[in-house]
Design an enzyme around this catalytic site. Structure first.
Site, PDB file in Angstrom:
ATOM      1  N   ASP A  17       9.460   2.421  -0.798  1.00  0.00           N
ATOM      2  CA  ASP A  17       8.506   3.096   0.083  1.00  0.00           C
ATOM      3  C   ASP A  17       8.876   2.712   1.509  1.00  0.00           C
ATOM      4  OD1 ASP A  17       6.427   3.957   1.639  1.00  0.00           O
ATOM      5  OD2 ASP A  17       4.841   3.205   0.328  1.00  0.00           O
ATOM      6  N   LYS A  47       5.859   9.030   8.907  1.00  0.00           N
ATOM      7  CA  LYS A  47       5.723   8.456  10.244  1.00  0.00           C
ATOM      8  C   LYS A  47       6.823   8.880  11.209  1.00  0.00           C
ATOM      9  CE  LYS A  47       2.966   4.633   8.443  1.00  0.00           C
ATOM     10  NZ  LYS A  47       1.659   5.165   8.781  1.00  0.00           N
ATOM     11  N   TYR A  52       0.855  -1.180   0.000  1.00  0.00           N
ATOM     12  CA  TYR A  52       0.000   0.000   0.000  1.00  0.00           C
ATOM     13  C   TYR A  52       0.891   1.231   0.000  1.00  0.00           C
ATOM     14  CZ  TYR A  52      -3.379   3.483   1.624  1.00  0.00           C
ATOM     15  OH  TYR A  52      -4.173   4.599   1.748  1.00  0.00           O
TER      16      TYR A  52
END
Length: 426
Positions: free
Chosen positions: A237, A265, A142
């Site tokens: 990613d 994050k 994702y």
């Protein structure tokens, strides 16, 4: 009616599904979500006063634990000077220098406001730099809700994707090719057929949205070799893995040098943030240095940069990642032992401060194996753990996150709760 129930009733009237991000709605596990009132260290407290040992960690940023005083104080100092300037500030320069120092593949970096912005922008750079249109992504990975990423695989690994969400035009979805993660032969075949059309390949080096799938030995190296051979931009990613599985991210852990990397994050310490960066020759094609346009009003804002710099300072403390991984190992070993005692089909995966839990006897190293796990049993496990004060990701297909704030007593309490729950559902 509890305050949690009352808030969810109100939320459903004004928010789609009652939430601002789908997984929070508990649709995957059933029941209704709780609303958090405050957080500290490894704990959340809901609005009804219930405390939970938290293994979601705001979906990854809280590597040092919730409400860490160093991060909170850094934010307070930044707020004292203003929330946003709309001009450059010193903190964003320091952040760029810090990321480039810790991740050697990143020579130039651009700050944005979310992981989705970072991945969308990295794809634009790959397309702009190569003059090609197609991208490759992987089943189970994702990369945010950008149109190009909301595509599922067809009946075979080489089938052009179909839109996985209304609102994504099929002509755009046709530009995305999908592959099964960890399948060497499928990747080779796809590049043999379409290599000269592929602008970029984007991959989570550890898949964090099919729970937690680690790469097979040599697989990431294989992708690097294919991308080099065909002139394709390799994009890691590392929104989840960055600074969490090692100080230099998964690329340090596995010894791979991608062309571009996306972050989020941990580099925000809990504030909205993202970044993308990589080779200088690619990043200097981004406006205003070059013609590939990308902009953001709040990118590099002083409050997010202050929180992120404080977070990165904490993870650079000597022995941080070794201690974090030891906690992850203790937890997953204990959960496995509890499952074995109960005679349940169960396996775990782990790396650094990430872990995966599967109700599956097999070691899970592919999306197909992850999907073959017993999701119904996970639902029962999730609610049993929640009732015992342990909050896991409310989905059988999301990674768990350890923080340095989880003490031995928290991990032991979690294992005890799992032992009771597994006996109950076994």
């Amino acid at each position: 009616m509890t305050r949690n129930a009352d808030l969810f009733a109100r939320a459903r009237h004004r928010l789609p599904g009652g939430v601002n991000s789908p997984v929070r709605a508990f649709r995957s596990v059933g029941g209704e979500p709780f609303f958090t009132a405050r957080a500290e260290g490894p704990y959340l407290w809901d609005v009804d006063g219930q405390r939970y040992i938290d293994y979601v960690g705001s979906w990854g940023p809280m590597i040092a634990g919730h409400n860490h005083p160093a991060i909170r104080e850094a934010v307070a100092r930044a707020i004292g000077n203003g929330l946003s300037f709309g001009t450059p500030c010193e903190a964003e320069v320091t952040m760029a220098e810090t990321i480039c120092r810790l991740v050697p593949s990143v020579e130039v970096v651009r700050m944005v406001n979310s992981g989705t912005e970072a991945t969308m922008s990295a794809i634009r750079v790959a397309r702009g730099a190569t003059g090609r249109s197609r991208i490759v992504k992987f089943e189970g990975c994702y990369h945010g809700h950008g149109d190009a990423f909301l595509v599922k695989a067809g009946s075979g690994a080489l089938t052009f994707g179909l839109p996985d969400s209304p609102g994504v035009p099929k002509p755009l979805a046709d530009l995305t090719l999908t592959l099964p993660f960890n399948d060497f032969e499928a990747a080779t075949t796809l590049f043999e057929r379409h290599g000269d059309e592929i602008a970029g390949l984007i991959v989570e080096p550890v898949v964090g949205n099919a729970n937690c799938i680690l790469p097979r030995d040599g697989y990431l190296q294989h992708l690097r070799e294919l991308c080099t051979r065909y002139g394709t931009i390799l994009i890691f990613d590392e929104v989840m893995t960055g600074f969490r599985v090692a100080l230099g991210g998964a690329q340090e852990r596995f010894g791979i040098r991608p062309d571009l990397t996306t972050f989020g994050k941990v580099i925000g310490g809990g504030m909205p943030v993202g970044a993308y960066g990589g080779r200088r020759d690619l990043m200097e094609q981004v406006a205003p240095a070059g013609p590939i346009y990308q902009a953001g009003t709040l990118s590099g804002n002083p409050v997010a940069m202050a929180a992120g710099l404080a977070s990165l300072a904490l993870v650079q403390e000597p022995g941080f990642h070794a201690r974090l991984e030891a906690k992850t190992i203790a937890l997953t070993d204990g959960l496995q032992a509890a499952a074995d005692e109960a005679g349940l089909p169960f396996s775990t995966t782990r790396i650094g401060g990430m872990f995966g839990l599967y109700f599956n006897r097999d070691h899970v190293d592919s999306y197909a194996k992850a999907m073959a796990s017993d999701a119904a049993m996970f639902k029962r496990f999730f609610h049993g753990m929640l009732a015992r004060g342990v909050y896991l990701a409310p989905s059988a297909f999301e990674a768990g996150f350890m923080s340095i704030a989880h003490a031995d007593a928290d991990i032991s309490a979690t294992i005890d709760a799992a032992r009771e729950t597994m006996r109950e559902i076994g």
